[in-house]
Scaffold this motif. Structure first.
Motif, PDB file in Angstrom:
ATOM      1  N   PHE A 118       0.787  -1.280  -0.073  1.00  0.00           N
ATOM      2  CA  PHE A 118      -0.091   0.218  -0.095  1.00  0.00           C
ATOM      3  C   PHE A 118       0.758   1.435   0.096  1.00  0.00           C
ATOM      4  N   ARG A 119       1.904   1.257   0.737  1.00  0.00           N
ATOM      5  CA  ARG A 119       2.920   2.418   0.948  1.00  0.00           C
ATOM      6  C   ARG A 119       3.403   2.807  -0.654  1.00  0.00           C
ATOM      7  N   ALA A 120       3.742   1.615  -1.518  1.00  0.00           N
ATOM      8  CA  ALA A 120       4.212   1.753  -2.594  1.00  0.00           C
ATOM      9  C   ALA A 120       3.157   2.038  -3.763  1.00  0.00           C
ATOM     10  N   HIS A 121       1.795   2.102  -3.447  1.00  0.00           N
ATOM     11  CA  HIS A 121       0.856   2.092  -4.454  1.00  0.00           C
ATOM     12  C   HIS A 121      -0.043   3.109  -3.965  1.00  0.00           C
ATOM     13  N   GLY A 122       0.197   4.179  -3.136  1.00  0.00           N
ATOM     14  CA  GLY A 122      -0.827   5.003  -3.026  1.00  0.00           C
ATOM     15  C   GLY A 122      -1.725   5.136  -1.935  1.00  0.00           C
TER      16      GLY A 122
END
Length: 244
Positions: A118-122
């Motif tokens: 989630f951190r890497a995908h917004g």
């Protein structure tokens, strides 16, 4: 179309919750150790259900999760249902360590993988099934209650981290009471036992409304309220012999 990944979907709460999201028309990724229940879920909606075998205690579990997410086309919601527990008044170390590996090590392995995705995908929504057992230490199930307390605290910490870094990751901690699932030893008596279908309905409602924390159901919410307020000397004298 909304997408959810459910780890621990081969039985109990995870299985029933997966069926409900499939019925609601979501794209659903399901994962667990046993292939047969995953294939049965896939058969319910082959065009919307992806599945992946994985063991949360194995080092390759995050990689297998990533493969599932890719096949699903991404995810908006991750739900962690994997967990074990034992009534262990004999303090069999094998049972205690097995509980720590699944509910502690496995939990951290998968939740950090989902948080990282989630951190890497917004951003996204990360939810876990913990338990009211995390409220106080249960003498009949030391490792179980301790790992559930750890899970509660871990989600609190991740919620703070999400705000610190402005990550737009929503956290939900779902704490059921006694649920009629294969996890419970049928030889023991469990008060206020809840049917797994009704619990799954409550979970879906909580997730759709993006609740931060929920105790299932109201009876258990009242019980937890009083558990928290009992003085230590009185709690230690209570005879609590079942696993939640």
């Amino acid at each position: 179309m909304k997408r959810i990944v459910i780890v621990g979907a081969t039985s109990g709460i995870g299985l029933e919750t997966a069926k409900r999201f499939i019925g609601k028309g979501w794209r659903v990724g399901v994962a667990g150790r046993r292939i047969e229940p995953l294939e049965e879920l896939h058969a319910l909606a082959p065009d919307r259900v992806e599945y992946q075998t994985l063991d949360v205690t194995s080092d390759d579990a995050p990689q297998r999760l990533e493969e599932l997410i890719v096949r699903l086309g991404g995810m908006e919601l991750y739900l962690h249902c994997s967990g074990i527990g034992y009534r262990n008044i004999e303090l069999d170390p094998a049972l205690e360590v097995a509980t720590l590996r699944t509910n502690g090590e496995g939990f951290v392995r998968m939740v950090t993988a989902a948080f990282g995705w989630f951190r890497a995908h917004g951003g996204g929504h990360l939810a876990v099934i913990s338990s009211i057992a995390g409220t106080r230490g249960l003498g009949s199930s030391p490792a179980y209650s301790a790992t559930k307390r750890m899970q509660n605290t871990y989600i609190d910490a991740l919620a703070q981290l999400s705000h610190m870094e402005r990550l737009n990751i929503r956290l939900t901690d779902i704490r059921p009471g006694f649920v009629a699932t294969p996890l419970l030893n049928k030889a023991n008596h469990y008060p206020m036992l809840m049917p797994v279908g009704r619990v799954a309905d409550c979970i879906v409602h909580a997730l759709e409304h993006r609740r931060r924390r929920i105790v299932i159901d109201r009876r258990y919410a009242v019980m937890v309220f009083f558990w928290r307020r009992l003085p230590e000397w009185l709690w230690e004298r209570l005879n609590v012999r079942t696993t939640v």
